[in-house]
Design a protein around this motif. Sequence first.
Motif, PDB file in Angstrom:
ATOM      1  N   THR A  68       0.852  -1.184   0.000  1.00  0.00           N
ATOM      2  CA  THR A  68       0.000   0.000   0.000  1.00  0.00           C
ATOM      3  C   THR A  68       0.889   1.237   0.000  1.00  0.00           C
ATOM      4  O   THR A  68       2.075   1.161   0.348  1.00  0.00           O
ATOM      5  CB  THR A  68      -0.901   0.025   1.245  1.00  0.00           C
ATOM      6  OG1 THR A  68      -0.066   0.155   2.422  1.00  0.00           O
ATOM      7  CG2 THR A  68      -1.734  -1.253   1.350  1.00  0.00           C
ATOM      8  N   PRO A  69       0.350   2.397  -0.381  1.00  0.00           N
ATOM      9  CA  PRO A  69       1.159   3.623  -0.376  1.00  0.00           C
ATOM     10  C   PRO A  69       1.803   3.913   0.988  1.00  0.00           C
ATOM     11  O   PRO A  69       2.989   4.231   1.065  1.00  0.00           O
ATOM     12  CB  PRO A  69       0.143   4.706  -0.761  1.00  0.00           C
ATOM     13  CG  PRO A  69      -0.854   3.994  -1.616  1.00  0.00           C
ATOM     14  CD  PRO A  69      -0.981   2.631  -0.988  1.00  0.00           C
ATOM     15  N   THR A  70       1.022   3.781   2.053  1.00  0.00           N
ATOM     16  CA  THR A  70       1.567   4.063   3.386  1.00  0.00           C
ATOM     17  C   THR A  70       2.711   3.123   3.732  1.00  0.00           C
ATOM     18  O   THR A  70       3.755   3.541   4.240  1.00  0.00           O
ATOM     19  CB  THR A  70       0.467   3.937   4.456  1.00  0.00           C
ATOM     20  OG1 THR A  70      -0.606   4.811   4.128  1.00  0.00           O
ATOM     21  CG2 THR A  70       1.006   4.298   5.831  1.00  0.00           C
ATOM     22  N   ASN A  71       2.537   1.848   3.446  1.00  0.00           N
ATOM     23  CA  ASN A  71       3.573   0.876   3.781  1.00  0.00           C
ATOM     24  C   ASN A  71       4.819   1.041   2.922  1.00  0.00           C
ATOM     25  O   ASN A  71       5.933   0.731   3.370  1.00  0.00           O
ATOM     26  CB  ASN A  71       3.023  -0.541   3.649  1.00  0.00           C
ATOM     27  CG  ASN A  71       2.055  -0.893   4.764  1.00  0.00           C
ATOM     28  OD1 ASN A  71       2.060  -0.257   5.815  1.00  0.00           O
ATOM     29  ND2 ASN A  71       1.208  -1.883   4.538  1.00  0.00           N
ATOM     30  N   LEU A  72       4.663   1.518   1.689  1.00  0.00           N
ATOM     31  CA  LEU A  72       5.836   1.801   0.866  1.00  0.00           C
ATOM     32  C   LEU A  72       6.665   2.921   1.489  1.00  0.00           C
ATOM     33  O   LEU A  72       7.898   2.903   1.449  1.00  0.00           O
ATOM     34  CB  LEU A  72       5.413   2.183  -0.555  1.00  0.00           C
ATOM     35  CG  LEU A  72       4.969   1.045  -1.473  1.00  0.00           C
ATOM     36  CD1 LEU A  72       4.634   1.588  -2.858  1.00  0.00           C
ATOM     37  CD2 LEU A  72       6.040  -0.033  -1.579  1.00  0.00           C
ATOM     38  N   LEU A  73       5.994   3.898   2.069  1.00  0.00           N
ATOM     39  CA  LEU A  73       6.702   4.984   2.750  1.00  0.00           C
ATOM     40  C   LEU A  73       7.387   4.473   4.016  1.00  0.00           C
ATOM     41  O   LEU A  73       8.489   4.904   4.354  1.00  0.00           O
ATOM     42  CB  LEU A  73       5.729   6.114   3.082  1.00  0.00           C
ATOM     43  CG  LEU A  73       5.121   6.826   1.866  1.00  0.00           C
ATOM     44  CD1 LEU A  73       4.045   7.810   2.307  1.00  0.00           C
ATOM     45  CD2 LEU A  73       6.192   7.543   1.065  1.00  0.00           C
ATOM     46  N   ILE A  74       6.712   3.551   4.717  1.00  0.00           N
ATOM     47  CA  ILE A  74       7.335   2.929   5.885  1.00  0.00           C
ATOM     48  C   ILE A  74       8.544   2.105   5.445  1.00  0.00           C
ATOM     49  O   ILE A  74       9.576   2.076   6.133  1.00  0.00           O
ATOM     50  CB  ILE A  74       6.313   2.048   6.627  1.00  0.00           C
ATOM     51  CG1 ILE A  74       5.226   2.922   7.264  1.00  0.00           C
ATOM     52  CG2 ILE A  74       7.000   1.203   7.700  1.00  0.00           C
ATOM     53  CD1 ILE A  74       4.118   2.140   7.942  1.00  0.00           C
TER      54      ILE A  74
END
Length: 339
Positions: A68-74
């Motif tokens: 997901t976008p958020t997890n890619l940033l994480i």
Amino acid sequence: MSDYGGSQAHIMTIQYCFPEDNSSCRKEVRTGTGNIFLFTLLSFISVCTVFLNLLVIISISHFKQLHTPTNLLILSLAVADLLVGLILMPVNIMGLIDTCWYLGNMACAAVLLINFFSLAASLCSMMLIAVDRYIAVNDPLSYSTKLTVCKTTIFITFEWTFCLLYAFIFLYFNDNLHPSQNMNRCHGECVMYIKYQWMIVDLIVMFVTPCSIILILYSFIFNVAKQQAIAVRSVLNTTSNTQRTKVSISSETKAAKTLGIVVCVYLFCWIPSYVSNLLVENISSLSLVWNVFGWIAYINSSMNPLIYAIFYPWFRASVKYILTCRMLQSSSSRFNLFV
């Protein structure tokens, strides 16, 4: 030379890094029970930082449900933290044990570049996470169309490119990259010097500005989430759509709170370092203050995955699959981590 090990007897042998070279630095090897305990503790922190961030990287990379976008940033944040544990911490520990640098000017410049690059990438990843959470909470129903995995990947690419360019410019103008301009006083030294005016630039560009953006966005996030929660509770007609909206808001708010804790821990670890640096006209990585507050800042890279482990059930589930080797199964990438 101060004893890092406390009140115990300090044993130090002084030689030369390169005895055959007249310009060689003096070699200082720190021994003694207190120092050995300190080096063992710091090595343990380094190993834990690498291990925990590797778990985050493997989890998000392997399990498709986490793409997901958020997890890619994480994931971007975890890679930056991994560089700290894998390169910066061990190099710093070696410098505390033996003050000599044996790898030459090019390796020294590379380590200094990785130092600024990884730390800048860590903060920029947090800023992108704050933007992501703001969009998710402000407009949860259209979030999936506004911020896709492809767009997030592009943003991360720009972020890392900017951080690399910034680190190069910063170190170049502080005479830390070019061998002929390097401010090392003798052969066998790898020291970072930062001019006071550039310390101010770094404070503004890589601390005050991004942290202000992050704090402002998170203030909006919690305010919007509070207003939306009140609006949902006031709706008398509890249709399925309203219920889904309520669940979505609750989920996004919880994620925002978790990542807000990450930001608070970051500020707690880094504010002492910046404040202490501003009190000195020209900063050198040889100073005791630099090392103490530098390690407090480094430890921030160990804290992030611990926060995920406490607050994210998907991370605990993925770690269980990884440590029990179930991820080696052919269909493991499609496991449901949200059961």
